[in-house]
Design an enzyme around this catalytic site. Structure first.
Site, mmCIF file in Angstrom:
data_model
loop_
_atom_site.group_PDB
_atom_site.id
_atom_site.type_symbol
_atom_site.label_atom_id
_atom_site.label_comp_id
_atom_site.label_asym_id
_atom_site.label_seq_id
_atom_site.Cartn_x
_atom_site.Cartn_y
_atom_site.Cartn_z
ATOM 1 N N SER A 109 10.118 -14.347 17.899
ATOM 2 C CA SER A 109 9.953 -14.913 19.246
ATOM 3 C C SER A 109 8.584 -14.494 19.743
ATOM 4 O O SER A 109 8.344 -13.327 20.050
ATOM 5 C CB SER A 109 11.052 -14.388 20.182
ATOM 6 N N LYS A 183 11.664 -21.886 22.350
ATOM 7 C CA LYS A 183 12.375 -20.609 22.390
ATOM 8 C C LYS A 183 12.274 -19.981 23.777
ATOM 9 O O LYS A 183 13.215 -19.363 24.269
ATOM 10 C CB LYS A 183 11.815 -19.647 21.340
#
Length: 301
Positions: A109, A183
Protein backbone atom coordinates in the site's frame (compact mmCIF):
# COMPACT_ATOMS: atom_id res chain seq x y z
CA UNK A 1 17.21 -16.94 -22.25
CA UNK A 2 13.68 -16.11 -23.44
CA UNK A 3 12.60 -12.81 -21.99
CA UNK A 4 9.19 -13.15 -20.34
CA UNK A 5 6.60 -10.65 -21.53
CA UNK A 6 4.58 -11.54 -23.59
CA UNK A 7 5.59 -15.22 -23.45
CA UNK A 8 2.74 -16.98 -21.61
CA UNK A 9 3.25 -17.56 -17.89
CA UNK A 10 3.52 -21.14 -16.66
CA UNK A 11 5.10 -22.93 -13.67
CA UNK A 12 7.43 -24.77 -16.03
CA UNK A 13 9.13 -21.69 -17.45
CA UNK A 14 8.27 -18.57 -15.43
CA UNK A 15 10.69 -17.73 -12.63
CA UNK A 16 9.19 -15.74 -9.77
CA UNK A 17 10.87 -13.57 -7.15
CA UNK A 18 9.38 -12.30 -3.92
CA UNK A 19 10.60 -9.53 -1.61
CA UNK A 20 8.78 -8.83 1.65
CA UNK A 21 7.63 -11.92 3.51
CA UNK A 22 5.70 -10.62 6.47
CA UNK A 23 2.19 -11.74 7.42
CA UNK A 24 0.69 -10.98 4.01
CA UNK A 25 3.68 -11.57 1.77
CA UNK A 26 4.55 -14.99 3.13
CA UNK A 27 0.99 -16.26 2.67
CA UNK A 28 0.81 -14.93 -0.89
CA UNK A 29 4.22 -16.34 -1.81
CA UNK A 30 3.31 -19.73 -0.35
CA UNK A 31 0.36 -19.98 -2.73
CA UNK A 32 2.70 -19.54 -5.71
CA UNK A 33 5.02 -22.22 -4.39
CA UNK A 34 2.09 -24.58 -3.88
CA UNK A 35 1.11 -24.07 -7.52
CA UNK A 36 4.53 -25.26 -8.65
CA UNK A 37 6.30 -21.99 -9.41
CA UNK A 38 9.99 -21.75 -8.67
CA UNK A 39 10.42 -18.94 -6.16
CA UNK A 40 13.43 -16.89 -5.12
CA UNK A 41 12.99 -14.73 -2.02
CA UNK A 42 14.84 -11.97 -0.22
CA UNK A 43 14.21 -10.83 3.34
CA UNK A 44 16.08 -8.18 5.30
CA UNK A 45 15.53 -10.44 8.33
CA UNK A 46 16.86 -13.76 7.05
CA UNK A 47 15.00 -15.91 9.58
CA UNK A 48 11.66 -14.84 8.07
CA UNK A 49 12.48 -16.84 4.94
CA UNK A 50 12.72 -20.21 6.73
CA UNK A 51 9.03 -21.24 6.38
CA UNK A 52 9.16 -20.57 2.63
CA UNK A 53 12.48 -22.39 2.33
CA UNK A 54 10.84 -25.48 3.75
CA UNK A 55 8.32 -25.23 0.89
CA UNK A 56 11.11 -25.07 -1.69
CA UNK A 57 11.96 -21.39 -2.03
CA UNK A 58 15.51 -20.29 -2.75
CA UNK A 59 17.07 -17.36 -0.89
CA UNK A 60 18.94 -14.53 -2.62
CA UNK A 61 21.42 -12.14 -1.06
CA UNK A 62 19.92 -8.89 -2.38
CA UNK A 63 16.92 -7.49 -4.28
CA UNK A 64 19.09 -7.26 -7.40
CA UNK A 65 19.97 -10.95 -7.11
CA UNK A 66 16.26 -11.79 -6.94
CA UNK A 67 15.64 -9.73 -10.07
CA UNK A 68 18.51 -11.30 -12.05
CA UNK A 69 17.06 -14.76 -11.58
CA UNK A 70 13.36 -13.87 -11.98
CA UNK A 71 10.93 -13.02 -14.75
CA UNK A 72 8.38 -11.49 -12.37
CA UNK A 73 9.38 -9.91 -9.06
CA UNK A 74 6.71 -9.22 -6.43
CA UNK A 75 7.25 -6.80 -3.56
CA UNK A 76 5.12 -6.59 -0.43
CA UNK A 77 6.85 -4.12 1.87
CA UNK A 78 6.03 -2.08 4.93
CA UNK A 79 6.10 1.52 3.75
CA UNK A 80 6.46 3.58 0.55
CA UNK A 81 9.99 4.57 1.62
CA UNK A 82 10.90 0.86 1.66
CA UNK A 83 9.51 0.48 -1.86
CA UNK A 84 11.51 3.45 -3.15
CA UNK A 85 14.72 2.14 -1.61
CA UNK A 86 14.42 -1.53 -2.55
CA UNK A 87 12.90 -1.15 -6.01
CA UNK A 88 14.67 1.99 -7.26
CA UNK A 89 17.38 3.62 -5.18
CA UNK A 90 19.67 1.15 -3.43
CA UNK A 91 22.84 0.02 -5.26
CA UNK A 92 21.35 -3.49 -5.28
CA UNK A 93 17.81 -2.44 -6.20
CA UNK A 94 15.30 -4.57 -8.07
CA UNK A 95 15.50 -2.37 -11.16
CA UNK A 96 19.30 -2.58 -11.20
CA UNK A 97 19.06 -6.34 -11.72
CA UNK A 98 15.84 -6.79 -13.68
CA UNK A 99 16.19 -8.28 -17.16
CA UNK A 100 14.52 -6.68 -20.23
CA UNK A 101 10.77 -7.35 -20.53
CA UNK A 102 10.61 -8.64 -16.98
CA UNK A 103 8.01 -7.21 -14.61
CA UNK A 104 8.05 -5.87 -11.06
CA UNK A 105 4.71 -5.99 -9.24
CA UNK A 106 4.35 -3.93 -6.08
CA UNK A 107 1.64 -5.13 -3.69
CA UNK A 108 2.58 -2.61 -0.99
CA UNK A 109 0.00 0.00 0.00
CA UNK A 110 1.93 2.98 -1.32
CA UNK A 111 1.56 6.33 -3.09
CA UNK A 112 0.29 6.86 -6.65
CA UNK A 113 3.13 9.28 -7.46
CA UNK A 114 5.76 6.70 -6.47
CA UNK A 115 4.03 4.05 -8.59
CA UNK A 116 4.25 6.37 -11.59
CA UNK A 117 7.96 6.98 -10.93
CA UNK A 118 8.67 3.26 -10.73
CA UNK A 119 6.73 2.63 -13.95
CA UNK A 120 8.74 5.30 -15.79
CA UNK A 121 12.06 4.00 -14.42
CA UNK A 122 11.15 0.44 -15.42
CA UNK A 123 10.27 1.47 -18.98
CA UNK A 124 13.65 3.21 -19.30
CA UNK A 125 15.20 -0.23 -18.73
CA UNK A 126 12.79 -1.96 -21.15
CA UNK A 127 11.01 -3.51 -18.17
CA UNK A 128 7.48 -3.16 -16.86
CA UNK A 129 6.00 -2.20 -13.50
CA UNK A 130 2.53 -2.81 -12.07
CA UNK A 131 1.18 -1.25 -8.87
CA UNK A 132 -1.16 -3.83 -7.38
CA UNK A 133 -2.03 -3.22 -3.72
CA UNK A 134 -4.43 -5.71 -2.20
CA UNK A 135 -7.41 -5.81 0.14
CA UNK A 136 -8.64 -8.75 2.15
CA UNK A 137 -6.17 -9.02 5.03
CA UNK A 138 -4.25 -12.06 6.14
CA UNK A 139 -7.28 -14.35 5.77
CA UNK A 140 -7.70 -13.32 2.14
CA UNK A 141 -3.98 -13.83 1.55
CA UNK A 142 -4.04 -17.31 3.06
CA UNK A 143 -7.18 -18.39 1.18
CA UNK A 144 -6.33 -16.79 -2.17
CA UNK A 145 -9.29 -14.42 -1.99
CA UNK A 146 -7.60 -11.04 -2.13
CA UNK A 147 -8.94 -8.13 -4.13
CA UNK A 148 -5.96 -7.10 -6.29
CA UNK A 149 -6.14 -3.49 -7.47
CA UNK A 150 -3.92 -3.20 -10.53
CA UNK A 151 -2.51 -0.17 -12.32
CA UNK A 152 -0.04 0.02 -15.20
CA UNK A 153 -0.14 -1.35 -18.74
CA UNK A 154 -3.36 -3.27 -19.34
CA UNK A 155 -1.67 -5.93 -21.45
CA UNK A 156 0.89 -6.65 -18.76
CA UNK A 157 -1.80 -6.90 -16.09
CA UNK A 158 -3.73 -9.36 -18.25
CA UNK A 159 -0.52 -11.35 -18.84
CA UNK A 160 -0.03 -11.65 -15.07
CA UNK A 161 -3.46 -13.28 -14.62
CA UNK A 162 -2.15 -16.84 -13.99
CA UNK A 163 -0.21 -15.52 -10.98
CA UNK A 164 -2.85 -13.09 -9.75
CA UNK A 165 -5.54 -15.80 -9.96
CA UNK A 166 -3.66 -17.86 -7.38
CA UNK A 167 -3.85 -14.98 -4.90
CA UNK A 168 -7.30 -13.57 -5.59
CA UNK A 169 -9.17 -11.53 -8.15
CA UNK A 170 -7.39 -8.77 -10.05
CA UNK A 171 -9.20 -5.72 -11.40
CA UNK A 172 -7.45 -3.43 -13.87
CA UNK A 173 -8.03 0.20 -12.87
CA UNK A 174 -6.01 2.10 -15.46
CA UNK A 175 -2.53 3.54 -15.93
CA UNK A 176 0.35 3.59 -13.48
CA UNK A 177 -0.73 4.76 -10.03
CA UNK A 178 -4.37 3.76 -10.49
CA UNK A 179 -4.02 0.71 -8.29
CA UNK A 180 -2.63 2.78 -5.43
CA UNK A 181 -5.32 5.42 -5.88
CA UNK A 182 -7.96 2.68 -5.66
CA UNK A 183 -6.34 1.29 -2.51
CA UNK A 184 -6.51 4.72 -0.87
CA UNK A 185 -10.24 4.93 -1.67
CA UNK A 186 -10.55 1.40 -0.31
CA UNK A 187 -8.84 2.37 2.95
CA UNK A 188 -11.12 5.38 3.36
CA UNK A 189 -14.11 3.06 3.01
CA UNK A 190 -12.69 0.35 5.28
CA UNK A 191 -11.75 2.90 7.95
CA UNK A 192 -15.30 4.22 8.10
CA UNK A 193 -16.63 0.65 8.38
CA UNK A 194 -14.15 -0.21 11.15
CA UNK A 195 -15.18 2.89 13.08
CA UNK A 196 -18.88 2.07 12.78
CA UNK A 197 -18.29 -1.55 13.81
CA UNK A 198 -16.15 -0.49 16.78
CA UNK A 199 -18.75 1.97 18.02
CA UNK A 200 -21.59 -0.49 17.47
CA UNK A 201 -19.84 -3.20 19.50
CA UNK A 202 -18.91 -0.82 22.34
CA UNK A 203 -22.44 0.58 22.49
CA UNK A 204 -24.02 -2.89 22.43
CA UNK A 205 -21.81 -4.10 25.25
CA UNK A 206 -22.39 -1.02 27.41
CA UNK A 207 -26.13 -1.38 26.84
CA UNK A 208 -26.01 -4.91 28.22
CA UNK A 209 -26.27 -6.95 25.03
CA UNK A 210 -24.34 -10.12 24.31
CA UNK A 211 -22.08 -8.72 21.59
CA UNK A 212 -21.79 -12.04 19.75
CA UNK A 213 -25.60 -12.22 19.55
CA UNK A 214 -25.73 -8.58 18.49
CA UNK A 215 -23.38 -9.25 15.59
CA UNK A 216 -25.23 -12.41 14.56
CA UNK A 217 -28.51 -10.49 14.60
CA UNK A 218 -27.35 -7.66 12.33
CA UNK A 219 -24.80 -9.27 10.01
CA UNK A 220 -27.48 -10.31 7.51
CA UNK A 221 -29.00 -6.83 7.33
CA UNK A 222 -27.78 -3.44 6.17
CA UNK A 223 -25.16 -3.29 8.94
CA UNK A 224 -23.45 -6.41 7.61
CA UNK A 225 -20.21 -5.95 5.69
CA UNK A 226 -17.00 -7.70 4.71
CA UNK A 227 -15.32 -5.68 7.47
CA UNK A 228 -17.69 -7.29 9.96
CA UNK A 229 -16.98 -10.75 8.55
CA UNK A 230 -13.21 -10.25 8.63
CA UNK A 231 -12.85 -8.40 11.91
CA UNK A 232 -16.00 -8.64 14.03
CA UNK A 233 -15.19 -11.90 15.78
CA UNK A 234 -11.57 -10.82 16.18
CA UNK A 235 -12.68 -7.64 17.94
CA UNK A 236 -14.96 -9.60 20.25
CA UNK A 237 -12.22 -12.16 20.96
CA UNK A 238 -9.54 -9.49 21.50
CA UNK A 239 -7.52 -10.88 18.61
CA UNK A 240 -5.51 -7.93 17.35
CA UNK A 241 -2.87 -9.78 15.34
CA UNK A 242 -2.16 -7.65 12.28
CA UNK A 243 -3.37 -8.43 8.80
CA UNK A 244 -3.03 -4.74 7.95
CA UNK A 245 -1.54 -1.94 10.02
CA UNK A 246 -3.19 1.19 11.36
CA UNK A 247 -0.41 3.35 9.92
CA UNK A 248 -1.81 2.76 6.40
CA UNK A 249 -5.27 4.03 7.24
CA UNK A 250 -4.54 7.76 7.02
CA UNK A 251 -2.95 7.58 3.59
CA UNK A 252 -5.87 9.15 1.74
CA UNK A 253 -5.58 12.30 3.83
CA UNK A 254 -1.77 12.21 3.56
CA UNK A 255 -1.84 12.09 -0.24
CA UNK A 256 -4.10 15.14 -0.44
CA UNK A 257 -1.92 17.04 2.03
CA UNK A 258 1.52 16.01 0.75
CA UNK A 259 1.14 15.89 -3.00
CA UNK A 260 -0.80 19.08 -3.56
CA UNK A 261 -3.69 17.40 -5.34
CA UNK A 262 -7.03 19.12 -5.80
CA UNK A 263 -8.56 19.57 -2.36
CA UNK A 264 -11.11 16.89 -1.53
CA UNK A 265 -13.29 17.19 1.57
CA UNK A 266 -12.74 13.95 3.51
CA UNK A 267 -14.13 14.61 7.00
CA UNK A 268 -14.66 10.93 7.78
CA UNK A 269 -11.18 9.98 6.60
CA UNK A 270 -9.69 12.82 8.65
CA UNK A 271 -11.49 11.59 11.77
CA UNK A 272 -10.35 8.02 11.15
CA UNK A 273 -6.78 9.22 10.71
CA UNK A 274 -6.97 10.96 14.10
CA UNK A 275 -8.31 7.82 15.76
CA UNK A 276 -5.73 5.52 14.18
CA UNK A 277 -3.07 8.05 15.21
CA UNK A 278 -4.50 7.66 18.70
CA UNK A 279 -3.78 3.94 18.49
CA UNK A 280 -0.15 4.73 17.77
CA UNK A 281 -0.01 7.26 20.62
CA UNK A 282 -1.42 4.61 22.95
CA UNK A 283 1.44 2.28 22.01
CA UNK A 284 -0.77 0.09 19.85
CA UNK A 285 0.68 0.97 16.45
CA UNK A 286 1.59 -2.64 15.70
CA UNK A 287 -1.90 -3.97 16.27
CA UNK A 288 -4.08 -4.84 13.33
CA UNK A 289 -6.58 -2.31 12.08
CA UNK A 290 -9.32 -4.06 14.09
CA UNK A 291 -7.55 -2.63 17.14
CA UNK A 292 -9.41 0.63 16.44
CA UNK A 293 -12.01 -0.60 18.93
CA UNK A 294 -9.45 -0.09 21.73
CA UNK A 295 -9.48 3.65 21.02
CA UNK A 296 -13.26 3.80 21.31
CA UNK A 297 -13.08 1.78 24.53
CA UNK A 298 -10.49 4.15 26.00
CA UNK A 299 -12.67 7.14 25.10
CA UNK A 300 -15.45 5.49 27.08
CA UNK A 301 -13.32 4.91 30.17
Amino acid sequence: MNTPYPTPISPAQTRVGWIGIGVMGSAMAARLLSAGYGLTVYARTASKSLPLQTLGARVAGSPADVARTSDVVFTMLGHPSDVRQIVMESPASVLSGLNPNSVVVDHTSSHPALAKQIFAAAREKDCWAVDAPVSGGDIGARDGKLAILAGGDGGVVEWLAPLFDLMGRATYLGGAGSGQTCKIANQITVGANLLGLSEGLVFAERAGLDVARFMEAVRGGAAGSMVMELFGERMIGRDFKPGGFCRDMGMGVDVVEEEGEEVVALPGAALCKQLFSGMVANGDGKLGTQGLITVIERMNG
